[in-house]
Design a protein around this motif. Structure first.
Motif, short mmCIF file in Angstrom:
data_model
loop_
_atom_site.label_atom_id
_atom_site.label_comp_id
_atom_site.label_asym_id
_atom_site.label_seq_id
_atom_site.Cartn_x
_atom_site.Cartn_y
_atom_site.Cartn_z
N GLY A 1 -17.94 -19.71 -2.50
CA GLY A 1 -17.94 -20.58 -1.36
C GLY A 1 -16.98 -20.34 -0.16
O GLY A 1 -16.81 -21.37 0.69
N LEU A 2 -15.88 -19.35 -0.18
CA LEU A 2 -14.75 -19.27 0.74
C LEU A 2 -15.20 -18.35 1.73
O LEU A 2 -15.96 -17.44 1.66
CB LEU A 2 -13.79 -18.72 -0.21
N LYS A 3 -14.66 -18.59 3.07
CA LYS A 3 -14.74 -17.63 4.28
C LYS A 3 -13.68 -16.89 4.25
O LYS A 3 -12.48 -17.43 3.97
CB LYS A 3 -15.08 -18.50 5.25
N VAL A 4 -13.62 -15.74 5.00
CA VAL A 4 -12.47 -15.08 5.08
C VAL A 4 -12.10 -14.79 6.44
O VAL A 4 -12.74 -14.92 7.49
CB VAL A 4 -12.64 -13.58 4.58
N ILE A 5 -10.72 -14.72 6.73
CA ILE A 5 -10.28 -14.42 8.20
C ILE A 5 -9.51 -13.03 8.05
O ILE A 5 -8.67 -12.81 6.78
CB ILE A 5 -8.87 -15.30 8.28
N LEU A 6 -9.99 -11.82 8.31
CA LEU A 6 -10.03 -10.36 8.23
C LEU A 6 -8.82 -10.08 9.11
O LEU A 6 -8.95 -10.27 10.20
CB LEU A 6 -11.08 -9.86 8.16
N GLY A 7 -7.68 -9.73 8.65
CA GLY A 7 -6.48 -9.16 9.60
C GLY A 7 -6.90 -7.60 9.89
O GLY A 7 -7.22 -6.89 9.03
N THR A 8 -6.48 -7.30 11.04
CA THR A 8 -6.40 -5.69 11.41
C THR A 8 -5.27 -5.45 10.94
O THR A 8 -4.08 -5.91 10.97
CB THR A 8 -6.75 -5.53 12.73
N PRO A 9 -5.15 -4.06 10.12
CA PRO A 9 -3.98 -3.67 9.34
C PRO A 9 -2.87 -3.03 10.15
O PRO A 9 -1.99 -2.20 9.65
CB PRO A 9 -4.51 -2.72 8.42
N THR A 10 -2.67 -3.20 11.58
CA THR A 10 -2.00 -2.43 12.44
C THR A 10 -0.30 -2.50 12.50
O THR A 10 0.32 -2.07 12.96
CB THR A 10 -2.60 -2.49 13.77
N ALA A 11 -0.12 -3.58 11.71
CA ALA A 11 1.51 -3.77 11.44
C ALA A 11 2.09 -3.12 10.49
O ALA A 11 3.33 -2.86 10.42
CB ALA A 11 1.63 -5.54 11.02
N THR A 12 1.04 -2.27 9.59
CA THR A 12 1.72 -1.39 8.70
C THR A 12 0.99 -0.05 8.60
O THR A 12 0.41 0.34 7.79
CB THR A 12 1.59 -2.26 7.34
N PRO A 13 1.43 0.75 9.83
CA PRO A 13 0.71 2.13 9.65
C PRO A 13 1.47 2.80 8.25
O PRO A 13 2.35 2.78 8.02
CB PRO A 13 1.49 2.69 10.80
N PRO A 14 0.45 3.57 7.51
CA PRO A 14 0.86 4.23 6.17
C PRO A 14 1.72 5.41 6.56
O PRO A 14 1.70 5.88 7.69
CB PRO A 14 -0.52 4.69 5.87
N LYS A 15 2.18 5.79 5.34
CA LYS A 15 3.14 7.11 5.61
C LYS A 15 2.54 8.22 6.18
O LYS A 15 3.19 8.98 7.07
CB LYS A 15 3.83 7.41 4.23
N TRP A 16 1.22 8.52 5.70
CA TRP A 16 0.72 9.74 6.23
C TRP A 16 0.63 9.80 7.63
O TRP A 16 0.80 10.75 8.55
CB TRP A 16 -0.55 10.21 5.53
N LEU A 17 0.52 8.57 8.24
CA LEU A 17 0.20 8.27 9.68
C LEU A 17 1.60 8.76 10.40
O LEU A 17 1.63 9.32 11.54
CB LEU A 17 -0.17 7.31 10.08
N VAL A 18 2.70 8.17 9.98
CA VAL A 18 3.96 8.10 10.54
C VAL A 18 4.33 9.57 10.36
O VAL A 18 4.91 10.11 11.49
CB VAL A 18 4.97 7.12 9.87
N ASP A 19 4.11 10.35 9.18
CA ASP A 19 4.50 11.78 8.99
C ASP A 19 4.01 12.62 10.17
O ASP A 19 4.27 13.67 10.61
CB ASP A 19 4.33 12.17 7.84
N ARG A 20 2.52 12.25 10.58
CA ARG A 20 1.78 12.94 11.50
C ARG A 20 2.30 12.98 12.75
O ARG A 20 2.12 13.80 13.55
CB ARG A 20 0.27 12.48 11.44
N MET A 21 2.79 11.94 13.20
CA MET A 21 3.20 11.47 14.44
C MET A 21 4.46 10.76 14.52
O MET A 21 4.65 9.41 14.66
CB MET A 21 2.35 10.87 15.62
N PRO A 22 5.78 11.60 14.16
CA PRO A 22 6.92 10.60 13.81
C PRO A 22 7.38 10.12 14.97
O PRO A 22 8.15 9.07 15.08
CB PRO A 22 7.69 11.83 13.51
#
Ligand code: GAL
Length: 633
Positions: free
Chosen positions: A65-86
């Motif tokens: 019976g719960l509803k969600v507030i869904l966050g976009t995850p852009t505060a935490t770019p993953p390692k592979w992404l940072v390595d691709r564009m340092p």
């Protein structure tokens, strides 16, 4: 007001989810915020999404019976992404790249990172935009947290040059506006302009102000890109962002205009410890927070997004990030919850459901302990949920007092303090506190807000007076208070023609002929208030209402408009609030220390923030510590 919590299904074995959801609902919660740091699990390999776990998590919560507030995850770019564009990481003021291994390690101006954000937000919105359990979107998480609004990267420098070209048209116009002839700082092209850091001594304040304006615009446009995608793929679903406390690094009114509900993260004990409060106040309120900290932000954020607002993260116990992290007094979590309702919140969500036994925030309390037993706050949440169910929806009317809050004013004062104790947030907070200590409800509004209908208007300081603002003030029939340094700068950070307060001279009758900043306690006091921190010499066609010990004007009065030429201490603020309220015919209360009152359309809430029982004259009753009293209006 709905209750919720912040939950991280990816932190717990899947077999725990259903029981967690059941217990949340049983505790009286309706909303669960999830997903805002989950990028590495949503896209474990570049371009390979894994939605299955999130599908199942949302379904499990929805089944309870719960509803969600869904966050976009852009505060935490993953390692592979940072390595691709340092080069997507932000560069700090000392020129150092901000490393991977915590969060918010991105630069708002990096176009490649913005592309990646658009991609992940689009994918998320395509997947969940129409989900029946989706109550709201949250963009990113706490823009600016950990000092991340300003970046001095190559991407930021390039975007700043474009921003300047659009604003000034020609380098000559920029040179003239900034006064670059001073110290031979003239530019022949926009390409020659760098961010204002690593200079030998201070950079031109006009350069800094434009850099702050630019950086603030970058935050707003970064957010707007996500909002546009969410509106297109998830029409009709509300969008929020969770703002912070005592934070002025970008213009929240700008971001607030693009979202539906302004939410903020309320950590009253951490804020008391980390900010300017005296050691006496820190001792008196260490388990409660100063009685105006939460309320100040409630009223500020209500003014940010068309009056719809809420608390996205409510402290439930000791946090992990302040110098000292005490536990709240028994009752405080329930009190903070009801206080949000009294200020018109539509939701309060606790951070976090269960304390994490691992990683950075393992010392941060939740509603549950790491072993899933209930922490102290859980019973208070249940109690608050019962009161909320009992009183039903609460709506706040326009308050009698308007307090004008300007992010640009905070930047101007921060760039050129002139005296180290002239702090914007403190000045606004103290003015707010003076109103609240007399039982007044307050709307904190932007300088662009419609001020008509208020019974009194207070402008703690507004160094740059926006177009149209003076006419708006002139049209008011209520008492107005204008604080020191108002009108003291032009749009491009110069002293205005004809001296301060510039555009406000005709309205106030004042000309400021000299300013001085003062060490605490060096100047004389008069009529119970002290002249400290800041003093202006006021000349012109003015009627001095208050003078200092030497007979010099401190506050002037003209047709209902007061100009205050010193840093107002508490005694002076109390005196001015009383005079204005009497003139406006607004009722005042004599509240004992630690007692606060807030009205909705149907109820009067009284809160005891003190650690002692206090007799409250307007109730004719004694309130125990950390307790509240409700009465019909
Ligand atoms: C907030 C943040 C949360 C968590 C919390 C701890 O600033 O949004 O993710 O870190 O602080 O108090």
């Amino acid at each position: 007001m709905k209750l919720g919590c912040c939950y991280y299904p990816e932190h717990w074995p899947e077999k725990m989810w259903a029981e967690d959801a059941r217990r949340m609902a049983a505790m009286g919660l309706n909303l669960v915020r999830i997903g805002e740091f989950a990028w590495s699990r949503l896209e474990p390999e570049p371009g390979h999404y894994d939605w299955d776990w999130l599908d199942r998590a949302i379904d499990t919560l929805a089944a309870a019976g719960l509803k969600v507030i869904l966050g976009t995850p852009t505060a935490t770019p993953p390692k592979w992404l940072v390595d691709r564009m340092p080069d997507m990481v932000a560069i700090d003021e000392q020129g150092r790249p901000r490393g991977f291994g915590s969060r918010r390690h991105y630069c708002f101006s990096h176009e490649g990172y913005r592309d990646e954000c658009r991609r992940i937000v689009t994918a998320l919105a395509e997947r969940y935009g129409q989900h029946p359990a989706l109550a709201m979107w949250q963009t990113d998480n706490e823009y600016g947290c950990h000092d991340t609004v300003l970046s001095f990267s190559a991407a930021a420098a390039a975007a700043f040059r474009e921003w300047l070209a659009a604003r000034y048209g020609t380098p000559d116009a920029l040179n003239a506006a900034w006064g670059n002839v001073f110290w031979s700082m003239e530019y022949r092209s926009f390409d020659e302009v760098d961010p204002p850091h690593l200079t030998v001594t201070e950079a031109n304040p006009a350069h800094w102000l434009d850099y702050r304006r630019f950086a603030s615009d970058q935050v707003a446009s970064f957010n707007r890109e996500q909002v546009d995608i969410l509106r297109r793929l998830s029409p009709g679903v509300d969008i929020t962002h969770n703002f912070m406390g005592f934070f002025t690094e970008f213009d929240h009114h700008d971001v607030g205009r693009d979202i539906d509900v302004a939410t903020w993260d309320s950590y009253p004990l951490g804020f008391l410890e980390q900010f300017w409060f005296s050691s006496e106040e820190k001792r008196a309120y260490f388990r409660q927070g100063h009685p105006d900290i939460a309320a100040f932000h409630h009223d500020l954020y209500r003014g940010c997004s068309g009056r719809r607002w809420g608390v996205m993260e409510q402290q439930p116990g000791p946090v992990n990030w302040a110098r000292f992290n005490p536990a709240p007094l028994p009752g405080m979590v329930a009190l903070w919850t009801l206080e949000a309702c009294a200020h018109g919140a539509e939701l309060t969500s606790y951070f976090r459901w269960r304390q994490a036994p691992f990683a950075q925030e393992q010392m941060h309390a939740g509603l549950l302990r790491p072993d899933s037993s209930e922490a102290e706050a859980a019973a208070e949440v249940r109690a608050a949920a019962e009161v909320l169910a009992d009183i039903g929806p609460q709506v706040c009317a326009k308050a009698p007092a308007a307090l004008v809050f300007s992010y640009e004013a905070a930047w101007v004062v921060g760039i050129q303090p002139q005296g180290q104790s002239f702090r914007y947030l403190e000045l606004v907070f103290e003015t707010y506190s003076a109103l609240r200590a007399r039982g007044l409800d307050v709307d904190i509004v932007s300088p662009e807000a419609d001020l008509s209908g208020y019974r009194m208007v207070l402008i703690p300081t507004l160094p740059i007076v926006p177009e149209g603002f003076v006419d708006k003030l002139a049209a008011l029939e209520c008492p107005v208070l204008i604080g020191p340094r108002s009108g003291s700068k032009t749009q491009s950070f110069s002293i205005p023609d004809g001296l301060a307060p510039g555009a406000l001279r005709a309205l106030t009758g004042v000309t400021v002929t000299r300013v001085e900043s003062l060490r605490d306690g060096v100047a004389g006091s008069a009529d119970g208030f002290a002249v400290t921190r800041w003093r202006e010499d006021l000349a012109g066609d003015l009627v001095p209402e208050l003078t200092d010990a030497a007979g010099r004007a401190v506050v002037s009065y003209k047709d209902g408009v007061r100009y205050c030429g010193i840093w107002p201490d508490r005694a002076l603020l109390a005196l001015l609030v009383e005079r204005m309220a009497v003139e406006a015919g607004v009722e005042l209360l004599d509240l004992p220390e630690g007692i606060r009152v807030r009205r909705t359309q149907s109820l009067v809430f009284t809160f005891n923030y003190s650690s002692q029982s206090v007799f409250v004259p307007h109730l004719g009753a004694t309130l125990p510590p950390a307790s509240w009293h409700l009465a019909p209006r």
